[in-house]
Design an enzyme around this catalytic site. Structure first.
Site, PDB file in Angstrom:
ATOM      1  N   PHE A 145      76.167  17.180  20.047  1.00  0.00           N
ATOM      2  CA  PHE A 145      75.502  16.178  20.868  1.00  0.00           C
ATOM      3  C   PHE A 145      74.864  15.168  19.932  1.00  0.00           C
ATOM      4  CE2 PHE A 145      72.030  14.104  23.038  1.00  0.00           C
ATOM      5  CZ  PHE A 145      72.667  13.681  24.190  1.00  0.00           C
ATOM      6  N   ASP A 230      72.732  14.855  11.257  1.00  0.00           N
ATOM      7  CA  ASP A 230      72.012  14.353  12.424  1.00  0.00           C
ATOM      8  C   ASP A 230      70.791  15.251  12.622  1.00  0.00           C
ATOM      9  OD1 ASP A 230      70.991  13.802  14.928  1.00  0.00           O
ATOM     10  OD2 ASP A 230      72.945  13.562  15.888  1.00  0.00           O
ATOM     11  N   LYS A 259      63.652  10.409  17.578  1.00  0.00           N
ATOM     12  CA  LYS A 259      62.756  11.200  18.408  1.00  0.00           C
ATOM     13  C   LYS A 259      61.343  11.298  17.847  1.00  0.00           C
ATOM     14  CE  LYS A 259      66.280  13.609  21.030  1.00  0.00           C
ATOM     15  NZ  LYS A 259      66.179  12.729  22.199  1.00  0.00           N
TER      16      LYS A 259
END
Length: 404
Positions: A145, A230, A259
């Site tokens: 993801f 990531d 984030k």
């Protein structure tokens, strides 16, 4: 059943009446938050065990981050990258130092960081590695993801994220996560990068075999391929170290961050790499009006300084051990598996007992908020400011839910 648990059905209905249904949120309407706790419109409090998918690593309204935001709001919020502002240099310098890299490219969202990493890797492949024009490929993992842009969903294996959004962007090869042999076979002379999550969050907090990330690092070095990590969900203290890659003693060529970098206040993302990689970009070839804006830089610089103390990494390690010990005690009592590192856990509930959604709704009724993913799996990712007593409370509520 859910209507009985929900105290404000009208507020929920009103919230969704004019909203595209691209999410299926729990039926709770939050109006305030502090630290690890949320309060709904009726004054009921909930322990936050999702932390905005790690965007709230430092909790809700951390005083230092709120102070930085307020101070900047009174001075300057946006210039665009057409000019340099007085918060930019500190942010880039301090984030680069935290990452151990020479350069930083600020963006806004995690998906933008991933898209930036893909573009940089391709340009590096053509200009530095010498890959023929338009022949570059990037190897990714099943269950990944990395976002939901059209390019990123082109290499997703999640049918919900991918179906009906074609035609898809070419140039990606998908291999099983954790399988070094498959990865080695997929890499060829036109491969410019291997793009991986050190821990797959959306897939259910899947931790790869111990030799996997070191093996990826060796393979990328041997084949002259960029290793892109990531760390948008796994990074910035979540797993007990600054980056999840640190757990395995691995340093990628490129970090993708987001984030928690915005402190739960503003969207901030970044790509960090050395000059021989990020230096391939020239003016006009990539950019963002809001990327690296003064407000974002002021907040994110304070985030970097919080991480530089090591306090949150230690909390994640110590409290994570407590969390995982409590969860493992529930295996055989409704849980069939527990995975994760630090204050991050993926829990597989016995599907004969209930679905992940059912479990989250029942936890909500007991004052704990979490999120399901993929059937009977739920994720726990509380803010790193959570206390030992609050962890014990969350585990106790889960135990009660599993016991029926």
């Amino acid at each position: 059943m859910i209507e009985d648990m929900l105290r404000t059905p009208a507020a929920v209905q009103d919230a969704e009446r004019h909203t595209a249904h691209n999410y299926h949120p729990l039926p709770v309407v939050i109006s305030a938050a502090e630290g690890a706790w949320l309060t709904d419109v009726d004054g009921r409090r909930y322990l936050d065990c999702l932390a905005g998918y790690s965007a709230l690593n430092f909790g809700h309204r951390h005083p230092a981050l709120i102070a930085a935001a307020h101070a900047q709001l009174d001075k300057l919020t946006l210039t665009s990258r057409a000019f340099i502002h007085d918060q930019f240099a500190d942010f880039c310098r301090e984030l680069a130092a935290l990452c151990g890299k020479e350069l930083v490219l600020p963006m806004n969202t995690g998906a933008e960081a991933v898209e930036t990493g893909i573009k940089v890797a391709r340009k590096w492949g053509y200009q530095v590695k010498g890959v023929p024009a338009d022949q570059a490929n990037i190897v990714v993992a099943e269950g990944n993801f990395h976002g939901r842009t059209t390019t990123i969903v082109s290499f997703s294996t999640d049918s919900d994220a991918r179906a009906d959004f074609g035609p898809y962007t070419p140039g990606f090869r998908i291999v099983p996560y954790g399988d070094l042999s498959a990865l080695a076979e997929a890499v060829d002379e036109h491969t410019v990068a291997v793009l991986l999550e050190p821990i797959q969050g959306e897939q259910g907090v899947v931790v790869p075999p111990a030799d996997y990330l070191p093996g990826v690092r060796r393979l990328c070095t041997e084949r002259n391929v960029l290793f892109i990590a990531d760390e948008i969900q796994s990074g910035l203290g979540r797993t007990g170290t600054t980056f999840a890659c640190d757990q395995d003693g691995v340093v990628p060529d490129m970090y993708l961050l987001g984030k928690a970098l915005g402190g739960g206040i503003v969207p901030v993302s970044a790509v960090a790499a050395d000059a021989d990689v990020l230096g391939v970009l020239k003016p006009g070839q990539h950019g963002s009006t809001f990327g690296g804006n003064p407000l974002a830089c002021a907040v994110a610089t304070e985030v970097v300084r919080l991480l530089a103390t090591g306090e949150f990494q230690r909390r994640s390690t110590e409290l994570g051990e407590r969390l995982h010990a409590g969860l493992r005690a529930l295996i055989g009592k409704g849980l069939v598996a527990v995975r994760g590192r630090g204050l991050w856990a993926g829990l597989d509930i016995d599907p004969a007992l209930m679905s992940g959604r059912d479990a989250c709704e029942r936890l909500m009724a007991r004052g704990v908020l979490a999120k399901d993913t993929h059937g009977s799996t739920i994720r726990l990712a509380p803010p790193l400011v959570i206390t030992a007593e609050e962890i014990d409370h969350a585990v106790a509520q889960l135990a009660a839910v599993l016991a029926g």
